[in-house]
Scaffold this active site. Sequence first.
Site, PDB file in Angstrom:
ATOM      1  N   HIS A 132     114.942  15.649 -26.396  1.00 51.22           N
ATOM      2  CA  HIS A 132     115.634  14.703 -27.315  1.00 51.22           C
ATOM      3  C   HIS A 132     117.060  14.648 -26.976  1.00 51.22           C
ATOM      4  CE1 HIS A 132     116.297  18.193 -29.891  1.00 51.22           C
ATOM      5  NE2 HIS A 132     117.309  17.631 -30.389  1.00 51.22           N
ATOM      6  N   ASP A 160     109.407  19.095 -26.025  1.00 51.96           N
ATOM      7  CA  ASP A 160     110.544  18.772 -26.266  1.00 51.96           C
ATOM      8  C   ASP A 160     111.660  19.675 -25.207  1.00 51.96           C
ATOM      9  OD1 ASP A 160     112.978  17.379 -27.212  1.00 51.96           O
ATOM     10  OD2 ASP A 160     113.246  18.675 -28.955  1.00 51.96           O
ATOM     11  N   SER A 174     121.297  21.704 -30.356  1.00 49.45           N
ATOM     12  CA  SER A 174     120.046  21.480 -29.863  1.00 49.45           C
ATOM     13  C   SER A 174     120.191  21.726 -28.195  1.00 49.45           C
ATOM     14  CB  SER A 174     119.640  20.217 -29.868  1.00 49.45           C
ATOM     15  OG  SER A 174     119.138  20.022 -31.130  1.00 49.45           O
TER      16      SER A 174
END
Length: 368
Positions: free
Chosen positions: A13, A43, A121
């Site tokens: 992402h 992911d 992230s």
Amino acid sequence: HKKGKFYILTNSHVVQNARAITVRFDKHTEKKARIVGTDPKTDVAVIEVDDKDIPDPQSRIAKLGDSDKLKVGQLVIAIGNPYGLERTVTVGVVSALRRAIGITQYESFIQTDAAINPGNSGGPLVNIKGEVIGINTAILAEGQGLGFAIPINLAKWVADQLIEKGKVVRGWLGVVIQDITPEMAENLGIKEGVIIAQVMPGSPADKAGLRVGDIVVEIDGQKVNEVRELQFKIMRTPPGKEVNMKVIREGKEISLRVKVGEMPEDRQVGEQDQTQTDIGLMLRELTPEEEKRFGVKGLLVVGVAPNSLAMQSGILPGDIILQVGNRPVYSVKDFQQSIEALRQGGKNSVLLLIRRRGNNLFLVLRLR
């Protein structure tokens, strides 16, 4: 690091919609990077950058640990750029293992209370030896100290395939399975295994004779106690290999040999046009085959985040959303636009028409 290139692990992402990617090695050194491959099902993504003019490249390679050896209570360190604050380090413990929170198809997250914020992230979660044991991925915004990281062993399995093949090849049975709840256990008289809720026509499971209602209790000699165990076992099984399965059917144990297939491209659930919003729904559009089989057009609920507005409203994985208010929805974009318009109009809830187990049902979805 090989053949003059750095391979860098991150989240799908983070990079999948990027127009350009820059890797900063230090204050004065930046390099343009290229996406090697992304895998939204987990992911995980891999990017590459050349090592030209990078001093001592071997010293910059992170040592990867073994996430299977992690234990609850173990100290961990999260590194990232939360809110643009570069090279931020936070410390915590492993709060839990094998968590599922409803944001990807394949989930076995490490839960930690090390502070993780937007910007973390794709950054590493490391142990006190400095070994990377996870990729920081998600937080539950409504709580505190609830961060989640992808186990590095899963990330390595995905990354190796992305580097070698440019995509991830997974084993596939072609079934929809679910855990056995206490109520189901009492009704069925069994407290182990996972139950098959659906068998795709023509799938490996169908060809092997698996049926709706079968309870899978063992695969290749390993006990099956939850959906995730069977899901990950099949995922890692090379297509074409046969596995031995024990199932309970109408109270009797039977053995079956199943030749695992390759997950078809058109079943890449969640890879395109999926959404995970603060409502807590993961959605995808029905395939043409599913539209024909179910006799409807709409959006399939792939996942529901715990304690989300969607869960509180009674929406379940497997539901098919047909209408938002009185407006049919055929794409994730339709759904997003409808929800946004309702919120901007001051609405706190909306009536959904869904298809569940072959029947239509109205539910009120809370929006705030």
